[in-house]
Design an enzyme around this catalytic site. Sequence first.
Site, PDB file in Angstrom:
ATOM      1  CE  LYS A 204      11.445  -9.658   6.017  1.00  0.00           C
ATOM      2  NZ  LYS A 204      12.437  -9.157   6.997  1.00  0.00           N
ATOM      3  CE  LYS A 256       8.662  -6.539   5.608  1.00  0.00           C
ATOM      4  NZ  LYS A 256       9.808  -6.219   6.490  1.00  0.00           N
TER       5      LYS A 256
END
Length: 333
Positions: A204, A256
């Site tokens: 992320k 992400k």
Amino acid sequence: MTGSFPDARLRRLRQSPAVRNLARETDLLPRQLVQPLFVREGISEPTPIGSMPGVLQHSLDSLRRASVDAAAAGVGGIMLFGVPAVRDAQGSGADDPQGILNLATAAVASEVGTALVVQTDLCLDEFTDHGHCGVLGAPDASGTPTVDNDATLERYVAMALAQAEAGSQLLGLSGMMDGQVAAVRHALDAAGHTQTLLLAYAAKYASAFYGPFREAVDSQLSGDRRTYQLDPANRREGVREALFDEAEGADIVMVKPAMSFLDVLREVRDAVSIPVWAYQVSGEYAMIEAAAANGWIDRRGAVLESLLSIRRAGADAVLTYWATEAAGLLRDR
């Protein structure tokens, strides 16, 4: 010469819709899509999110309806995010059984829990009055607050137990704390929640594309999250994080955002043996919606192509704000 023009004519595989369909390398199916949904405490009607046209902060009643719609469309799951009315430094509402996210989880699990996978975001940022993903520790030399990794793990464990008790089938560990997967897995197993799935947001990144999401959850963040989210310049580090999370017991790992990190997604897919998902984040959604609203791109084509590119790069499933709509587009094409 065999293998070159005119003996080899590569266009033969593109000559008609039927041939193109038969030769297609990558599928995009409704079951591969997960619909993120926001539920806000204290509202009786859904509230539009200005930077994300078509996306709503739901009331409990409208959340139930949206969940039923997602199940009817055939999507694989829904990911719930809570927006509480009151926040504090510890994010106390996150593990309160009567907190908005846990109440919503129980309501949705009873409504659609056998039709799709009910999932919950496990992070403190929506629940803290400072907007960080963990408990704050002593400030650094410059006076900037820092997140206490190990104290945060205790809060994540409490959240995990509350969410599992509420009926969440999959916990999305999105806080990027070291050791979060192992801490939560051990606590769940000790409490008898051995079947609860863990989705680790392994890679992320500290991205500029999260802006609209912060409106969606009414984020209180000042500053940034660069001490715990990944540097966008780093590819190998993202793969290393995924390998760590797999070793700690994650059932699935996440990359992400999706669009800006398709190279990382491909490498993570090649490195781990468990499913890999990707999150098409709010900024990706907002850009396509804005361009389409101005008539600059074909909206339907751009939505489906963007999702297909994430699948092609290696994602087994995609979290996307278009999930329910895209499932209908795929069915009708």
